[in-house]
Design a protein around this motif. Sequence first.
Motif, PDB file in Angstrom:
ATOM      1  N   VAL A 279       0.842  -1.191   0.000  1.00 34.08           N
ATOM      2  CA  VAL A 279       0.000   0.000   0.000  1.00 34.08           C
ATOM      3  C   VAL A 279       0.881   1.245   0.000  1.00 34.08           C
ATOM      4  O   VAL A 279       1.772   1.387   0.840  1.00 34.08           O
ATOM      5  CB  VAL A 279      -0.924   0.027   1.242  1.00 34.08           C
ATOM      6  CG1 VAL A 279      -1.786   1.284   1.236  1.00 34.08           C
ATOM      7  CG2 VAL A 279      -1.796  -1.224   1.290  1.00 34.08           C
ATOM      8  N   LYS A 280       0.646   2.145  -0.941  1.00 31.51           N
ATOM      9  CA  LYS A 280       1.377   3.412  -0.970  1.00 31.51           C
ATOM     10  C   LYS A 280       0.706   4.389  -0.003  1.00 31.51           C
ATOM     11  O   LYS A 280      -0.510   4.554  -0.021  1.00 31.51           O
ATOM     12  CB  LYS A 280       1.391   4.000  -2.379  1.00 31.51           C
ATOM     13  CG  LYS A 280       2.286   5.234  -2.502  1.00 31.51           C
ATOM     14  CD  LYS A 280       2.359   5.702  -3.951  1.00 31.51           C
ATOM     15  CE  LYS A 280       3.396   6.811  -4.110  1.00 31.51           C
ATOM     16  NZ  LYS A 280       2.998   8.042  -3.401  1.00 31.51           N
ATOM     17  N   VAL A 281       1.520   5.025   0.837  1.00 34.94           N
ATOM     18  CA  VAL A 281       1.002   5.971   1.821  1.00 34.94           C
ATOM     19  C   VAL A 281       1.431   7.379   1.440  1.00 34.94           C
ATOM     20  O   VAL A 281       2.627   7.657   1.305  1.00 34.94           O
ATOM     21  CB  VAL A 281       1.513   5.629   3.236  1.00 34.94           C
ATOM     22  CG1 VAL A 281       1.059   6.690   4.234  1.00 34.94           C
ATOM     23  CG2 VAL A 281       1.016   4.264   3.661  1.00 34.94           C
ATOM     24  N   ASN A 282       0.451   8.251   1.255  1.00 40.86           N
ATOM     25  CA  ASN A 282       0.729   9.647   0.950  1.00 40.86           C
ATOM     26  C   ASN A 282       0.437  10.490   2.190  1.00 40.86           C
ATOM     27  O   ASN A 282      -0.713  10.556   2.637  1.00 40.86           O
ATOM     28  CB  ASN A 282      -0.122  10.123  -0.225  1.00 40.86           C
ATOM     29  CG  ASN A 282       0.221   9.414  -1.514  1.00 40.86           C
ATOM     30  OD1 ASN A 282       1.390   9.345  -1.898  1.00 40.86           O
ATOM     31  ND2 ASN A 282      -0.780   8.864  -2.189  1.00 40.86           N
ATOM     32  N   ILE A 283       1.458  11.106   2.754  1.00 41.06           N
ATOM     33  CA  ILE A 283       1.293  11.949   3.930  1.00 41.06           C
ATOM     34  C   ILE A 283       1.023  13.377   3.458  1.00 41.06           C
ATOM     35  O   ILE A 283       1.847  13.950   2.739  1.00 41.06           O
ATOM     36  CB  ILE A 283       2.549  11.923   4.808  1.00 41.06           C
ATOM     37  CG1 ILE A 283       2.923  10.492   5.185  1.00 41.06           C
ATOM     38  CG2 ILE A 283       2.346  12.775   6.069  1.00 41.06           C
ATOM     39  CD1 ILE A 283       4.278  10.363   5.854  1.00 41.06           C
ATOM     40  N   PRO A 284      -0.105  13.966   3.811  1.00 42.68           N
ATOM     41  CA  PRO A 284      -0.358  15.358   3.405  1.00 42.68           C
ATOM     42  C   PRO A 284       0.728  16.296   3.934  1.00 42.68           C
ATOM     43  O   PRO A 284       1.303  16.069   5.006  1.00 42.68           O
ATOM     44  CB  PRO A 284      -1.720  15.663   4.047  1.00 42.68           C
ATOM     45  CG  PRO A 284      -2.370  14.325   4.219  1.00 42.68           C
ATOM     46  CD  PRO A 284      -1.239  13.382   4.546  1.00 42.68           C
ATOM     47  N   ALA A 285       1.000  17.347   3.199  1.00 41.89           N
ATOM     48  CA  ALA A 285       2.079  18.269   3.570  1.00 41.89           C
ATOM     49  C   ALA A 285       1.840  18.940   4.915  1.00 41.89           C
ATOM     50  O   ALA A 285       2.794  19.321   5.600  1.00 41.89           O
ATOM     51  CB  ALA A 285       2.253  19.321   2.483  1.00 41.89           C
TER      52      ALA A 285
END
Length: 359
Positions: A279-285
Motif C-alpha cells: 500500500v502506498k502511503v501519501n502523507i499530506p504536507a
Amino acid sequence: MAATTVTLEALQTNDVPFEALEDAFGPSSLGILVVKDLPARFADLRLRLLSYASYLAQLPSDQLQALVDEKSHYELGWSHGVEALKDGQYDTMKGSFYVDCQCFYLKNPRVPVPGQPVTRGAGQNLWPSEEAIPGFRKTFEELCTLLIDIGALVAKAVDSYAEKKIEGYEKGYLENVVRTSHTPKARLLHYFPPLSRDGDSPGPESSANSAADSDEDSWCATHLDDGCLTALTSALFVDEASGLRPITDATALPKLNVLTKSPDPKAGLYIRSRGDSVVKVNIPADCIAFQTGEALEKITGGRFKAVPHFVRGPSSNDGSKVARNTLALFMQPDLDEVIDKASGLTYGKFVEMIVAKHA
C-alpha cells in the motif's frame, strides 16, 4: 486501505477512540497514524528545513567533510555512500544528516565522557555554520521539538489504550519513555536528482542505484524500525535544475522551485500490510505521520505491530534534476529500558539481537 487520521486536538484532550488506535496500529493495520490540524508554525518549519536539505547536500566538499563523524558510525552529522544496500553495494543515491535530539530536548542530556562507553546515538551534534546555511540549526531543533511533543501525545493515547487492554501495563509508560529518552534521533534525508552530482559523485544513475524499474524498494529496502514511534513528514520535491538561490538571512524562506507533487506518482513510501499487500502511503504536507516500531510491539505484548515499509525510487531516469527531501524522527527507549516485562529484555539487548541477525 487508507491510513487512519486523527486531529491534534483529539490527542491533546486524550479523546482518541480505541478503535482508531486499533485501526492505526493493530494486527490488521498499516501501522501508521496521521495527525492533522497542526500548529500554524509547522508548515513553515517543515518547508524551511526540507528546503535546507538541498542546500546542505550542495555545500563544498570540505564543509561536508567537517560534518562527518566516523567515530559515531555515521549516526551523527552528514553521511553519503557509507550505507550498504541489500545487494551489498553502497548507497550513493541519498545523503543523510543525523541529529541527537536529546541534546536540545532534555534539560539534562547525556553526552559522552572521555574514556567511558558511548550511549548509542548520543553525542555532540555537528552543525553547518550559520554563514553557510542561516537558520538551519534553529529550524531543525524547533521542528524536532514539536515532533517529539506530539509524539508524546500519541504515546499518551497508546498508554490509555494499553492500561485498559493489557494486564499489568505500567501507567503512563510510553509517554514517559518518549519524553525522557536519551536516544531520540532525527534523520534529514536528501535523495539526489537522477543526474550525478557535479559530475564527481555518483547519483541514482549509477549501477547501485538504477534498480527502480525492477526493484520496488529501490530507494530504501524493506525494513522494520526498531524503536517505539517514528515521526515522518511528507516529502518535499525540489527541481534543482536552475540551481539554488543564496539564503540571505535566517528569517528568509529559501526560494526554491518546489513541486506540488512527486514527478513519478509511483515513487514514495510503501507499507507491506498484514495480508502481504503493498500500500502506498501519501502523507499530506500539513500533517505528521507516526509509524510503529518493533520496541512498541514488544511493549504492548503484540497488540500493536511494527510495520514493514520501503521507499520506491523513480521508475525511470528522464534526465530531470528533481531531488526528494524528508525528515524522520526515531523515538526510542533508553538502552537499559525493559521493553518486555515477562522476559526482562532491555532495548539495548534487543538492538544487539537485531544487529546480530542482520550481520
